[in-house]
Structures are given as C-alpha cells and as structure tokens.
Design a protein around this motif. Structure first.
Motif, PDB file in Angstrom:
ATOM      1  N   SER A 154      30.680  46.267  37.424  1.00 42.04           N
ATOM      2  CA  SER A 154      30.216  45.287  38.401  1.00 42.04           C
ATOM      3  C   SER A 154      28.705  45.076  38.292  1.00 42.04           C
ATOM      4  O   SER A 154      28.213  43.943  38.336  1.00 42.04           O
ATOM      5  CB  SER A 154      30.580  45.746  39.817  1.00 42.04           C
ATOM      6  OG  SER A 154      30.110  44.832  40.781  1.00 42.04           O
TER       7      SER A 154
ATOM      8  N   LYS B  72      32.950  37.331  34.977  1.00 42.97           N
ATOM      9  CA  LYS B  72      33.089  37.151  36.430  1.00 42.97           C
ATOM     10  C   LYS B  72      34.469  36.618  36.785  1.00 42.97           C
ATOM     11  O   LYS B  72      35.111  37.087  37.739  1.00 42.97           O
ATOM     12  CB  LYS B  72      32.008  36.197  36.947  1.00 42.97           C
ATOM     13  CG  LYS B  72      30.618  36.824  37.033  1.00 42.97           C
ATOM     14  CD  LYS B  72      29.617  35.839  37.608  1.00 42.97           C
ATOM     15  CE  LYS B  72      28.251  36.480  37.744  1.00 42.97           C
ATOM     16  NZ  LYS B  72      27.247  35.530  38.313  1.00 42.97           N
ATOM     17  N   ASN B  73      34.925  35.642  36.028  1.00 47.67           N
ATOM     18  CA  ASN B  73      36.254  35.087  36.287  1.00 47.67           C
ATOM     19  C   ASN B  73      37.344  36.134  36.069  1.00 47.67           C
ATOM     20  O   ASN B  73      38.329  36.203  36.823  1.00 47.67           O
ATOM     21  CB  ASN B  73      36.500  33.876  35.385  1.00 47.67           C
ATOM     22  CG  ASN B  73      35.635  32.678  35.769  1.00 47.67           C
ATOM     23  OD1 ASN B  73      35.211  32.558  36.921  1.00 47.67           O
ATOM     24  ND2 ASN B  73      35.367  31.806  34.812  1.00 47.67           N
ATOM     25  N   SER B  74      37.157  36.971  35.047  1.00 41.10           N
ATOM     26  CA  SER B  74      38.150  38.016  34.773  1.00 41.10           C
ATOM     27  C   SER B  74      38.181  39.045  35.888  1.00 41.10           C
ATOM     28  O   SER B  74      39.255  39.504  36.302  1.00 41.10           O
ATOM     29  CB  SER B  74      37.835  38.690  33.437  1.00 41.10           C
ATOM     30  OG  SER B  74      37.913  37.766  32.367  1.00 41.10           O
TER      31      SER B  74
ATOM     32  N   ASN C 282      37.347  38.532  39.023  1.00 42.87           N
ATOM     33  CA  ASN C 282      37.976  37.897  40.182  1.00 42.87           C
ATOM     34  C   ASN C 282      39.496  37.894  40.056  1.00 42.87           C
ATOM     35  O   ASN C 282      40.217  38.149  41.021  1.00 42.87           O
ATOM     36  CB  ASN C 282      37.471  36.460  40.335  1.00 42.87           C
ATOM     37  CG  ASN C 282      36.166  36.382  41.112  1.00 42.87           C
ATOM     38  OD1 ASN C 282      36.105  36.764  42.271  1.00 42.87           O
ATOM     39  ND2 ASN C 282      35.120  35.909  40.457  1.00 42.87           N
ATOM     40  N   THR C 283      39.967  37.644  38.849  1.00 45.94           N
ATOM     41  CA  THR C 283      41.403  37.606  38.623  1.00 45.94           C
ATOM     42  C   THR C 283      42.039  38.980  38.792  1.00 45.94           C
ATOM     43  O   THR C 283      43.147  39.115  39.337  1.00 45.94           O
ATOM     44  CB  THR C 283      41.693  37.067  37.214  1.00 45.94           C
ATOM     45  OG1 THR C 283      41.096  35.785  37.063  1.00 45.94           O
ATOM     46  CG2 THR C 283      43.193  36.968  36.970  1.00 45.94           C
TER      47      THR C 283
ATOM     48  N   PHE D 112      40.804  41.516  40.537  1.00 45.38           N
ATOM     49  CA  PHE D 112      40.302  42.290  41.675  1.00 45.38           C
ATOM     50  C   PHE D 112      41.413  42.837  42.550  1.00 45.38           C
ATOM     51  O   PHE D 112      41.250  43.888  43.179  1.00 45.38           O
ATOM     52  CB  PHE D 112      39.347  41.446  42.520  1.00 45.38           C
ATOM     53  CG  PHE D 112      38.824  42.197  43.710  1.00 45.38           C
ATOM     54  CD1 PHE D 112      37.903  43.220  43.554  1.00 45.38           C
ATOM     55  CD2 PHE D 112      39.289  41.916  44.991  1.00 45.38           C
ATOM     56  CE1 PHE D 112      37.436  43.935  44.643  1.00 45.38           C
ATOM     57  CE2 PHE D 112      38.830  42.630  46.082  1.00 45.38           C
ATOM     58  CZ  PHE D 112      37.896  43.635  45.900  1.00 45.38           C
ATOM     59  N   THR D 113      42.541  42.152  42.622  1.00 49.07           N
ATOM     60  CA  THR D 113      43.647  42.631  43.468  1.00 49.07           C
ATOM     61  C   THR D 113      44.062  44.043  43.062  1.00 49.07           C
ATOM     62  O   THR D 113      44.268  44.918  43.924  1.00 49.07           O
ATOM     63  CB  THR D 113      44.849  41.685  43.374  1.00 49.07           C
ATOM     64  OG1 THR D 113      44.448  40.380  43.785  1.00 49.07           O
ATOM     65  CG2 THR D 113      45.986  42.169  44.263  1.00 49.07           C
TER      66      THR D 113
ATOM     67  N   PHE E   2      31.445  45.677  45.031  1.00 47.99           N
ATOM     68  CA  PHE E   2      32.308  44.511  44.856  1.00 47.99           C
ATOM     69  C   PHE E   2      32.202  43.539  46.022  1.00 47.99           C
ATOM     70  O   PHE E   2      32.483  42.344  45.864  1.00 47.99           O
ATOM     71  CB  PHE E   2      33.761  44.958  44.666  1.00 47.99           C
ATOM     72  CG  PHE E   2      34.080  45.404  43.265  1.00 47.99           C
ATOM     73  CD1 PHE E   2      34.804  44.584  42.414  1.00 47.99           C
ATOM     74  CD2 PHE E   2      33.652  46.631  42.790  1.00 47.99           C
ATOM     75  CE1 PHE E   2      35.088  44.971  41.121  1.00 47.99           C
ATOM     76  CE2 PHE E   2      33.945  47.034  41.492  1.00 47.99           C
ATOM     77  CZ  PHE E   2      34.656  46.205  40.654  1.00 47.99           C
TER      78      PHE E   2
ATOM     79  N   TRP F  21      30.296  40.073  45.812  1.00 50.65           N
ATOM     80  CA  TRP F  21      30.713  38.870  45.091  1.00 50.65           C
ATOM     81  C   TRP F  21      32.176  38.457  45.304  1.00 50.65           C
ATOM     82  O   TRP F  21      32.552  37.342  44.975  1.00 50.65           O
ATOM     83  CB  TRP F  21      30.473  39.048  43.586  1.00 50.65           C
ATOM     84  CG  TRP F  21      31.157  40.249  42.980  1.00 50.65           C
ATOM     85  CD1 TRP F  21      30.605  41.477  42.799  1.00 50.65           C
ATOM     86  CD2 TRP F  21      32.494  40.343  42.489  1.00 50.65           C
ATOM     87  NE1 TRP F  21      31.503  42.344  42.223  1.00 50.65           N
ATOM     88  CE2 TRP F  21      32.679  41.666  41.998  1.00 50.65           C
ATOM     89  CE3 TRP F  21      33.557  39.452  42.383  1.00 50.65           C
ATOM     90  CZ2 TRP F  21      33.873  42.110  41.462  1.00 50.65           C
ATOM     91  CZ3 TRP F  21      34.749  39.897  41.828  1.00 50.65           C
ATOM     92  CH2 TRP F  21      34.904  41.205  41.367  1.00 50.65           C
ATOM     93  N   ILE F  22      33.006  39.333  45.868  1.00 49.00           N
ATOM     94  CA  ILE F  22      34.409  38.941  46.059  1.00 49.00           C
ATOM     95  C   ILE F  22      34.517  37.967  47.238  1.00 49.00           C
ATOM     96  O   ILE F  22      33.682  37.972  48.148  1.00 49.00           O
ATOM     97  CB  ILE F  22      35.310  40.165  46.314  1.00 49.00           C
ATOM     98  CG1 ILE F  22      34.887  40.878  47.605  1.00 49.00           C
ATOM     99  CG2 ILE F  22      35.305  41.112  45.149  1.00 49.00           C
ATOM    100  CD1 ILE F  22      35.809  42.010  47.991  1.00 49.00           C
ATOM    101  N   PRO F  23      35.544  37.112  47.263  1.00 47.74           N
ATOM    102  CA  PRO F  23      35.732  36.176  48.388  1.00 47.74           C
ATOM    103  C   PRO F  23      35.957  36.943  49.694  1.00 47.74           C
ATOM    104  O   PRO F  23      36.802  37.830  49.777  1.00 47.74           O
ATOM    105  CB  PRO F  23      36.998  35.394  47.989  1.00 47.74           C
ATOM    106  CG  PRO F  23      37.090  35.539  46.501  1.00 47.74           C
ATOM    107  CD  PRO F  23      36.526  36.897  46.186  1.00 47.74           C
TER     108      PRO F  23
END
Length: 322
Positions: free
Chosen positions: A248, A268-270, A272-273, A275-276, A305, A308-310
């Motif tokens: 991170s 970053k996109n990876s 986010n994908t 993160f679950t 985290f 930057w996470i939603p």
C-alpha cells in the motif's frame, strides 16, 4: 639539593655510598612533601589517566594480535579475490563473508580494499545468481552474518530493479518462487518475527519489488496466494500483513516517485479489485485472533488502506459496529 657538590671526593667508596644514601633520602623526602601539598583530586586524575593509558595499550595490543591472526583475505589482492568470487565454482561463501567482515572492521588495514571489492561485486551482472547459495549457507541466519545477508539481498534487489525485464521468464519465476518460499520458511519459525525482524523486512521489500514488476499480469493470483497462506499460522499471517502494508505504501505513498503514472494507476486498480479479500482477512483476524502483535499489525494495515479505499465499503461492513 640532589646534585649537591658537597661530596667532592666521590671516588672514595665511603663517599660514594654516602652520596647514594643522601640522594635517595632527598628524593623520597621530595616525593612525600609533594604528595602532602598536592590536591587529592589531582592525584585521582593522575591515577585515572594512567589507568586509561594502560587500558588503551591493552586494546591496542589485542588489535595487533587480531590483525596478525586475520583471515586469508589479508594476503589476497583485489583482482585475485574478485576473480575467485565471480568465476570460482562452487561459489565461495566463506570468502565473501571474510571480505564483508573486513569491510566493516574500522581498524582493519585492508578495509578500503574490501569496500572497493564489494562495490565491484555489486556491479557484476551475474552476482545475483549466487544469492540463494549465500542465504542457504550453513549458519547464514546467525546474528554475526547479518551484513552478509543484507549484501546478498541488496544484490538481488538491484538485479530486480535493473535487469528484471531482460531476464528469461524461467529465471524470473525461479526468483519469485524462491523469495516466497524463503519468507514462508523464515516467518514460520518460532520467534523469528523478533529474532530475524530485519532480515524478514528486507525479504519483504525484495518481494514488493517483484510484485511491482509481475502483478497483476504475470502474477494474477498474488493477493489470493497471500490470503490463503495467512491461514497456515498466525506468525505467517502477521508477516503477510506487513507485506500488504508495504504494498500500500509503495503504490499510494511513494508510487509517483518510483513508477510511471500508468503503472501506478494499474496497481491502484488491482488493489481496489482485490480489496474485498484483504478486508475479509483483516476482519477474520480481528474476530478470531488473540495474539496482540497480530492484532496490532492488522489494525495498522487497515489504517493504511483506509486512506484510499471507498468509504462506502466500510459502512457496509461490521467494522464500524466493532
């Protein structure tokens, strides 16, 4: 007074003996008189200085003996040692260890030569292929071999950053798998998270360099593999949390300075994908673990985290209620 000329006839035995007696008595009297009037603190300082001088001479003599009994590197020149460490088979780990010990010894007469040799070895393009031999050598994890391990991992780190894209896929895969297995084997040893903390941290940093090169295209299962291995032991899980923290930081905090904008956006996109999976691991640890150090590093990972996470994702979980 001591040099009195009252005894003019010193050739006579009686006069000679008398002169010696008078001289000795006067010297003794002078010393006693001097000690009587000198401050005690001055005498204490004088004795302290004499003691320090004696200790200094003792250590100097010990260092002389140490230099006389140094390793065989003392008798080798720069070119011969470099040739032996770059072309000799099998690779001489003991000789490299001696060179490193010499380079870090502040009183060794060959320290400058050893430093030049280490710099030359770092620039040698094939040096990284000996890293596994160094890390797997007997007693490699002993406290006295820390500099040897750091040198080996720094050589590998440089190779990953500078030569990774020109390496054959087989070599890249071999390096990746070796570092992963090394991290697992070291971090699962009882007490290694404390005893080998610096070594593990350096291994983690090397892994992050590989991840930045390989993930997600050439290593799409990285996060899944990390989460799965975390279920094997709490010690391994704790170290994996540290790896996630480093990832991170590398992507979101230092990415602009070390990677292209396109690569940063891709990572970053990876993240986010994936993160679950990461959050589910953190949630599982917080609910089921009682190990303080693991709980602490898990919360630190979540803190990294959260930058930057939603935020909507967090409110959909039970984390707020906890």
């Amino acid at each position: 007074i001591i040099q009195t000329k009252s005894l003019q006839s010193q050739s006579h035995p009686t006069n000679v003996n008398l002169h010696r007696f008078v001289s000795f008595s006067l010297r003794k009297l002078a010393i006693v008189s001097w000690l009587t009037y000198v401050r005690p603190s001055f005498i204490a300082n004088l004795l302290s200085s004499a003691l320090e001088l004696s200790i200094f001479k003792l250590f100097r003599d010990q260092n002389k003996k140490k230099l006389l009994n140094t390793t065989k590197f003392v008798t080798m020149d720069l070119d011969a040692t470099y040739t032996q460490l770059t072309t000799g088979q099998p690779f001489n780990v003991q000789l490299l260890s001696e060179v490193i010990q010499t380079a870090y010894d502040p009183v060794h007469p060959h320290r400058a030569t050893a430093n030049k040799l280490l710099m030359a070895l770092q620039q040698y393009e094939g040096m990284w292929s000996n890293v596994d031999k160094i890390l797997e050598s007997p007693n490699a994890l002993d406290p006295g071999n820390q500099q040897l391990l750091f040198f080996a991992l720094q050589v590998l780190d440089d190779a990953i950053q500078l030569r990774w894209n020109i390496m054959p896929p087989v070599q890249r895969s071999g390096i990746r798998n070796y570092i992963v297995q090394k991290i697992i084997s070291v971090s699962t040893v009882e007490g290694a998270l404390k005893q080998q903390a610096l070594f593990l941290n350096k291994l983690n940093l090397v892994l992050i360099q590989i991840v930045k090169k390989e993930w997600p295209h050439n290593w799409p299962s990285f996060i899944t593999d990390l989460v799965s291995s975390s279920q094997k032991s709490e010690q391994l899980c704790e170290n994996n949390m540290r790896i996630l923290m480093l990832l991170s930081e590398e992507v979101f905090d230092f990415g602009k300075d070390k990677m292209t904008t396109k690569k940063v956006l891709e990572l970053k996109n990876s993240l986010n994908t994936e993160f679950t999976q990461i959050f589910q691991l953190c949630e599982f640890v917080l609910q089921h673990s009682g190990q303080v150090t693991l709980l602490r590093v898990t919360l630190q990972t979540l803190q990294r985290f959260l930058t930057w996470i939603p935020l909507g994702f967090i409110f959909q979980t039970k984390l707020i209620d906890a």
